[in-house]
Design an enzyme around this catalytic site. Structure first.
Site, PDB file in Angstrom:
ATOM      1  N   GLU A 161       0.804  -1.235   0.000  1.00 26.63           N
ATOM      2  CA  GLU A 161       0.000   0.000   0.000  1.00 26.63           C
ATOM      3  C   GLU A 161       0.837   1.286   0.000  1.00 26.63           C
ATOM      4  O   GLU A 161       0.613   2.186   0.807  1.00 26.63           O
ATOM      5  CB  GLU A 161      -0.970  -0.021   1.185  1.00 26.63           C
ATOM      6  N   GLU A 266      -6.323 -10.543  -1.298  1.00 25.60           N
ATOM      7  CA  GLU A 266      -7.126 -10.297  -0.085  1.00 25.60           C
ATOM      8  C   GLU A 266      -8.600 -10.247  -0.478  1.00 25.60           C
ATOM      9  O   GLU A 266      -9.348  -9.364  -0.064  1.00 25.60           O
ATOM     10  CB  GLU A 266      -6.702  -8.979   0.578  1.00 25.60           C
TER      11      GLU A 266
END
Ligand code: G3I
Length: 382
Positions: A161, A266
């Site tokens: 991220e 995810e």
């Protein structure tokens, strides 16, 4: 929906075979159910995120089901810096080592998550002000943690991220103190400390064009520096009724054109209203609870269930189309009760984003996924 008797027959045999391979009990809740890991065994790995009780096999239902269904595991929290590196010169490998042993016992691959992330940092790092000390933490952390698991984990989410929604670099503590080359540096250190693991960049929303362009630039920069990057993880925190298959397909093509593997790392499909009408998975954004925002506390209406089924069916149909480019599809959790989406972005809601219900029973969405492989259309893909 496929005939249930067919499944019982097919899955009974499979259950027996798998029990022999994985050591799970034949009369477990998993017996009589088709297996995701077996169904997609020639296509891509099927993973799940695991929490502490699951790694320690505290719940017999979870302990029986997980090895039957999944052949890859990602630690949901226990390899993040705040857990694994709680103090400047103290590392805590206990749970990570348990995960490695669990995966070996059950013939699963570990995707270690994650080395460099701005979130879930240990308190001592958040208090560091000078760039030299951040650099020292960064170097020690990667060297020590990646080296400890070299040869024991299949892959690492090296950086997680690092991008903003517009594709620019996130203004994290690492960017601010180390400058924009910190990502290349993280991969360089990881490659040295863990030469036997695949190395990935992992992020949410990088299927969306602007953020995708940022990810592509970042990957090219790593490659241009002569540093190894083996894959990219598209997280896949989407909403069941709002999945951009076009963006996802373009991303698979564009990322794989860089010569790297694509992973969906995810995956979960939320069904609850979102207070901001966006798909971002920024864990720091939270909103207040009110009953209107928790519309299905006792069960999911059929109309919403159908959207969930279709979302999963469309996705796996696409994944199969590109199976040669996709290394792994990992769900972010085993069952609905355990999902982070019950508590984000609003605490205490009842969400239904996964393939197994709160009792670990396979949902209709589970069969929709299996069907993408076992129906006529899916078989052509074999
Ligand atoms: O460890 C404490 C525990 O001591 C305390 O009793 C408990 C009470 O709430 O909280 C525990 O910490 C929680 C931690 O999970 C471990 O369970 C935090 O409050 C909670 O915020 C934290 O959430 C995790 C989140 O990352 C935090 O960043 C979620 O479980 C985890 O699913 C989520 O995973 C991230 C990926 O790593 C990166 N991509 C997005 C994804 C979803 O946010």
């Amino acid at each position: 929906m496929l005939n249930k008797n067919f499944y019982s027959l097919f899955a009974g045999t499979l259950g027996l075979l798998l029990s022999a391979c994985t050591g799970a009990q034949q009369n477990s809740p998993g017996a009589g159910t088709p297996s995701l890991r077996e169904t997609f065994r020639n296509d891509f790995l099927i993973g799940t995120a695991l929490n502490v009780p699951q790694i320690e096999e505290r719940d017999p239902k979870a302990a029986a089901l997980i090895p039957l269904q999944f052949n890859a595991v990602t630690p949901e929290n226990i390899m993040k810096a705040e857990v694994i590196h709680p103090q400047w010169d103290k590392y805590n490998f206990e749970m990570g080592d348990k995960l490695v042993a669990y995966a070996q016992k059950n013939n699963m691959k570990v995707n270690a998550h994650t080395l460099i992330w701005h979130s879930q940092l240990p308190a001592f790092v958040r208090n560091i002000k000078d760039a030299d000390s951040i650099k020292q933490f960064f170097t020690n952390h990667i060297n020590t943690v990646a080296a400890h698991y070299d040869g024991k984990v299949f892959s690492w989410d090296v950086v997680n991220e690092a991008l903003e929604e517009d594709g620019s670099l996130r203004k994290s503590i690492f960017l601010q103190k180390l400058g924009e080359d910190y990502i290349v540096e993280a991969f360089r250190l990881a490659q040295k400390a863990s030469p036997h693991s695949e190395l990935y960049y992992n992020d949410y929303n990088i299927e969306q064009p602007r953020k995708r362009a940022g990810a592509i630039a970042l990957i090219k920069k790593i490659q241009a520096a002569g540093v190894r990057i083996d894959g990219v993880g598209i997280q896949g925190h989407w909403r069941a009724y709002n999945i951009s298959l076009k963006d996802i397909e373009e991303s698979i093509r564009e990322f794989s054109a860089l010569g790297i593997k694509v992973m969906f790392t995810e995956l979960d499909l939320g069904v609850l209203p979102n207070p901001w009408d966006s798909d971002a998975a920024d864990v720091n954004k939270k909103a207040e609870y009110n009953a209107k925002m928790n519309p299905y506390p006792t069960g999911l209406p059929d109309s919403i269930q159908s959207k969930l089924n279709k979302g999963y069916k469309d996705l796996f149909t696409l994944f199969l189309k590109y199976k040669g480019k996709i290394g792994r599809v990992t769900f972010w959790g085993v069952n609905d009760g355990q999902s982070w989406l019950n508590n984000w972005p609003i605490q205490g809601r009842t969400n239904y984003p996964l393939l197994f219900d709160r009792e670990f029973k396979p949902k209709q969405a589970f069969y929709s996924v299996i069907e993408t492989k076992t129906t006529k259309a899916g078989k052509k893909d074999n």
